[in-house]
Design an enzyme around this catalytic site. Sequence first.
Site, short mmCIF file in Angstrom:
data_model
loop_
_atom_site.label_atom_id
_atom_site.label_comp_id
_atom_site.label_asym_id
_atom_site.label_seq_id
_atom_site.Cartn_x
_atom_site.Cartn_y
_atom_site.Cartn_z
N HIS A 12 0.81 -1.20 0.12
CA HIS A 12 0.10 0.00 0.03
C HIS A 12 0.99 1.15 -0.11
O HIS A 12 1.67 1.52 0.94
CB HIS A 12 -0.91 -0.01 1.37
CG HIS A 12 -1.83 1.11 1.28
ND1 HIS A 12 -3.08 1.27 0.61
CD2 HIS A 12 -1.76 2.41 1.61
CE1 HIS A 12 -3.71 2.13 0.83
NE2 HIS A 12 -2.90 3.12 1.25
N CYS A 13 0.79 2.08 -0.95
CA CYS A 13 1.25 3.24 -1.08
C CYS A 13 0.79 4.48 -0.72
O CYS A 13 -0.36 4.85 -1.65
CB CYS A 13 2.00 3.28 -2.60
SG CYS A 13 3.02 4.86 -2.99
N PRO A 14 1.09 5.09 0.12
CA PRO A 14 0.54 6.59 0.82
C PRO A 14 0.51 7.50 -0.48
O PRO A 14 -0.32 8.38 -0.49
CB PRO A 14 0.91 6.76 2.00
CG PRO A 14 2.23 6.32 2.10
CD PRO A 14 2.05 4.88 1.32
N ASN B 246 -3.34 4.35 -2.73
CA ASN B 246 -4.04 3.19 -2.95
C ASN B 246 -2.91 2.02 -2.61
O ASN B 246 -1.69 2.35 -2.46
CB ASN B 246 -4.34 3.37 -4.58
CG ASN B 246 -5.44 2.34 -4.74
OD1 ASN B 246 -5.77 1.56 -4.04
ND2 ASN B 246 -5.75 2.50 -6.16
#
Length: 326
Positions: free
Chosen positions: A167-169, A173
Amino acid sequence: MKSPVHRCRDVERQAAATAGYLQAEQRFPSPKHTSPGSPSSSSSSSMWFIRDACGIICAVITWMLVFYAEFVVLLVMLLPSKSLSYSIINGALFNSLGFLALASHFRAMCTDPGAVPKGNATKEYIESLQLKPGQVVYKCPKCCSIKPDRAHHCSVCKRCVRKMDHHCPWVNNCVGENNQKYFVLFTMYIALTSLHALVMVVFHFLYCFEDDWTKCSSFSPPVTVILLILLCFEALLFLIFTSVMFGTQVHSICTDETGIERLKGETGKWEKIPCWAAMTAAFGGPFSLSRCSPFSGLSCKRQPPEHVVVPQGEIIEEDVIEIPLS
């Protein structure tokens, strides 16, 4: 008092405002998932957005940093330049890379990463899968869904995601089966934009040292120096960061192994495919220029809304379900 099974079903039917994200039953419309090789297959006509405060702030910061670089490049370096051809060529190149980077970021952020429908861990749904006797399926206890192979639960998206890498802030997403292409393009274009900005900063410093500082920029010399140093720091930082991320993503695709699978030591539990086949699957087709485009898969034609089947029946209590032999 309601049992945990009923509570899970009640949570599935709550409004999106209380859930904090868009559920599969509430997206409009929700196309069917076709194949891992079609990044836009489940997102070409639906909007996906995670309502996470940290992720939204990081995404806004990303866009603001790109616009800051745009401001410094245009107003500090290119417009005051004495060479018109230098300004036009570098301005067109920088703006093109920046536009492609932001477009890739938007697609990575607003594309369904491969979320598994919530609340489908019912007896009726399992029977519809027509599994062979002796096969085992697993239920996610957090989102009450039947987990496909290589799917993992994201605590931020509150969904199980197929081939979830992480999960990439910064894109607010998960990076999964459907949007990994756009995340790879985002890291690539940001790295190229940062590299181009660094080269232009170096040339502008050399030009200002040789000429009068008051003539090489429309701003005062102290302001010009501060703006250039900040841009140099930003470009260098993001060049290193996105280059590393780009390399790790390409390595994950070529080895057919996601980041979370590597961290959990889940290697060897599936039949891996060759590097070229994995790249074709991730980018949605054979090698072509469309692989470098964040707009591939988009269509101006309006797709008719499809009927979304809401899972029926009660959620099963077992987390591991084995199909009986008879």
